[in-house]
Design a protein around this motif. Structure first.
Motif, short mmCIF file in Angstrom:
data_model
loop_
_atom_site.label_atom_id
_atom_site.label_comp_id
_atom_site.label_asym_id
_atom_site.label_seq_id
_atom_site.Cartn_x
_atom_site.Cartn_y
_atom_site.Cartn_z
N TYR A 1 0.81 -1.22 0.00
CA TYR A 1 0.00 0.00 0.00
C TYR A 1 0.84 1.27 0.00
N GLU A 2 1.61 1.49 1.06
CA GLU A 2 2.36 2.75 1.12
C GLU A 2 3.53 2.65 2.11
N ARG B 1 -2.19 -5.31 0.93
CA ARG B 1 -2.35 -5.26 -0.52
C ARG B 1 -3.81 -4.96 -0.83
N HIS B 2 -4.10 -3.68 -1.08
CA HIS B 2 -5.47 -3.23 -1.31
C HIS B 2 -5.91 -3.62 -2.72
N HIS C 1 -5.82 -14.35 -4.07
CA HIS C 1 -6.04 -13.77 -2.75
C HIS C 1 -7.11 -12.67 -2.66
N ILE C 2 -7.40 -11.98 -3.74
CA ILE C 2 -8.26 -10.79 -3.66
C ILE C 2 -9.68 -11.06 -4.15
N PHE D 1 -12.30 -8.71 -2.34
CA PHE D 1 -12.12 -8.24 -0.97
C PHE D 1 -11.40 -6.89 -0.99
N TRP D 2 -11.56 -6.14 0.08
CA TRP D 2 -10.90 -4.84 0.19
C TRP D 2 -9.39 -4.99 0.14
#
Length: 421
Positions: free
Chosen positions: A322-323, A334-335, A372-373, A382-383
């Motif tokens: 993310y950052e 991991r967005h 995963h997402i 998922f978020w």
């Protein structure tokens, strides 16, 4: 414009990636929204939680509605009716759950009939669950997304009302937000376009008068509007936005600076890897649409530098983190939106700059998303995946900020970019 020869193996891999993306778009992302988020009373519901609970009392966000408008308008433009034939409905009729244009039209009506401020112009930040104005502030970020969605609808089906309101909103931004002395756009105002104390886009943002995020999405919106409306002032402002990124926002290390005062001073040391990679391709798209060879040459020197800076956060088999904040270390989550923009950003490097590693990274990130997402059980994404490897089910599956724009756009970018290779 940077070009390169593509090998047969690369083309095959790119087309395979686009084919999977199309299946994800049409079989998972879009049906989730058209099947679960349409409110029988009109418009959309405001929220579905991370555990798939519908919250019919949730406020309705301008950003979600504008992004829904863009996503379903773009899907109609690119794919037409899912069956490949005309759906037999007029645009204003109810959606059957599979057709894209009626969902876009539903979103348009929400933007124009409920979010648009007929007294002062601009777009309200939010409505209550009954569709009445709740937070009436004028956040330029949200108005930009309304322009983006309305412009794409005109591009998709020639809707004149959409173009009319996109132009109205463009003029509101230019009249009230443009800084004619120091350049750029101020962040937020009251309903009456007066100064507002809290200018933040969200609680996690710094309360500054100018931000990278708003400028990035004004750039995005103006690029889409310029595709369909070759206005001289719009052209000037689009050119100016590219210049702002080059002069003020892109740091010497290639990372984007995030928050600024009126005079473009930045006192923050924060790296947003998702915004870095997203900006790399949105800036390139803006220069391509603008059609100025000199601007394009300049931008094409910046794009690889920004993408290379973003690559610091890329973990190959584990996607893009993310950052990074000075003094606080890395946020390794991991967005969903960061992964989607990573795929497009790396694919753009391969498509336009001949970077074979870019294609490989795009594919690796897509494999991470699939593993995963994507929510295989309930649909949509998922978020995020937390830094400890657990799935984040606390943040929304659909809501004020969680929309099908990033992941839907990723899929459509891949489909469109591989049509003629």
């Amino acid at each position: 414009m940077a070009t390169s020869q593509k090998t047969p193996a690369e083309i095959f891999a790119a087309k395979a990636l686009a084919s999977q993306a199309k299946k994800e778009l049409t079989g998972n992302i879009l049906p989730y929204w058209s099947g679960k988020m349409l409110n029988p009373s009109g418009g959309f519901y405001g929220r579905i939680t991370g555990t798939e609970e519908l919250d019919a009392s949730a406020p309705l966000g301008a950003i979600m509605n504008a992004r829904l408008l863009w996503t379903f308008a773009s899907a109609h433009r690119l794919l037409g009716s899912p069956s490949g034939t005309e759906c037999g409905k007029t645009p204003e009729t109810e959606c059957c759950g599979d057709d894209y244009l009626p969902v876009a039209m539903r979103a348009k009506r929400e933007i124009i009939d409920r979010f648009y401020d007929t007294c002062y112009g601009g777009i309200y930040w939010s409505l209550d669950a009954c569709g009445k104005p709740l937070d009436t502030k004028k956040q330029i970020y949200a108005i930009a997304f309304a322009i983006y969605g309305l412009s794409e609808l005109y591009r998709a089906c020639g809707d004149e009302e959409a173009l009319e309101y996109a132009i109205k909103l463009f003029r509101s931004i230019e009249e009230h937000s443009f800084d004619s002395e120091r350049d750029g756009y101020f962040e937020a105002f009251t309903r009456e376009w007066q100064p507002i104390e809290d200018m933040r886009l969200s609680d996690k943002d710094a309360n500054e008068s100018k931000t990278m995020n708003t400028h990035l999405h004004v750039l995005e919106a103006y690029t889409c509007l310029y595709r369909i409306w070759k206005d001289k002032l719009l052209e000037e402002r689009l050119r100016g936005l590219i210049c702002i990124f080059e002069k003020h926002i892109i740091g010497s290390d290639g990372h984007l600076k995030l928050f600024f005062d009126n005079d473009w001073r930045c006192g923050y040391d924060i790296v947003s890897y998702g915004h870095d990679i997203e900006a790399s391709w949105l800036l390139h798209e803006a220069a391509l649409v603008l059609g100025d060879a000199e601007v394009l040459r300049s931008v094409e020197t910046m794009v690889p530098k920004i993408a290379e800076a973003a690559h610091e956060g890329f973990t190959q088999e584990d996607g893009m983190i993310y950052e990074m904040q000075n003094g606080h270390g890395a946020d390794g989550a991991r967005h969903w939106w960061v992964q989607a923009e990573t795929v497009v950003g790396y694919f753009n490097l391969w498509e336009h700059f001949g970077n074979q590693e870019g294609l490989e990274n795009a594919i690796m990130c897509w494999e991470f998303i699939k593993a995963h997402i994507i929510d295989r059980e309930n649909g949509e994404w998922f978020w995020s995946l937390r830094s400890d490897g657990t799935v984040n089910r606390e943040d929304d599956k659909a809501g004020f900020w969680k929309c099908p724009y990033h992941n839907g756009r990723m899929c459509m970018e891949l489909i469109e970019r591989t049509k003629n290779i």
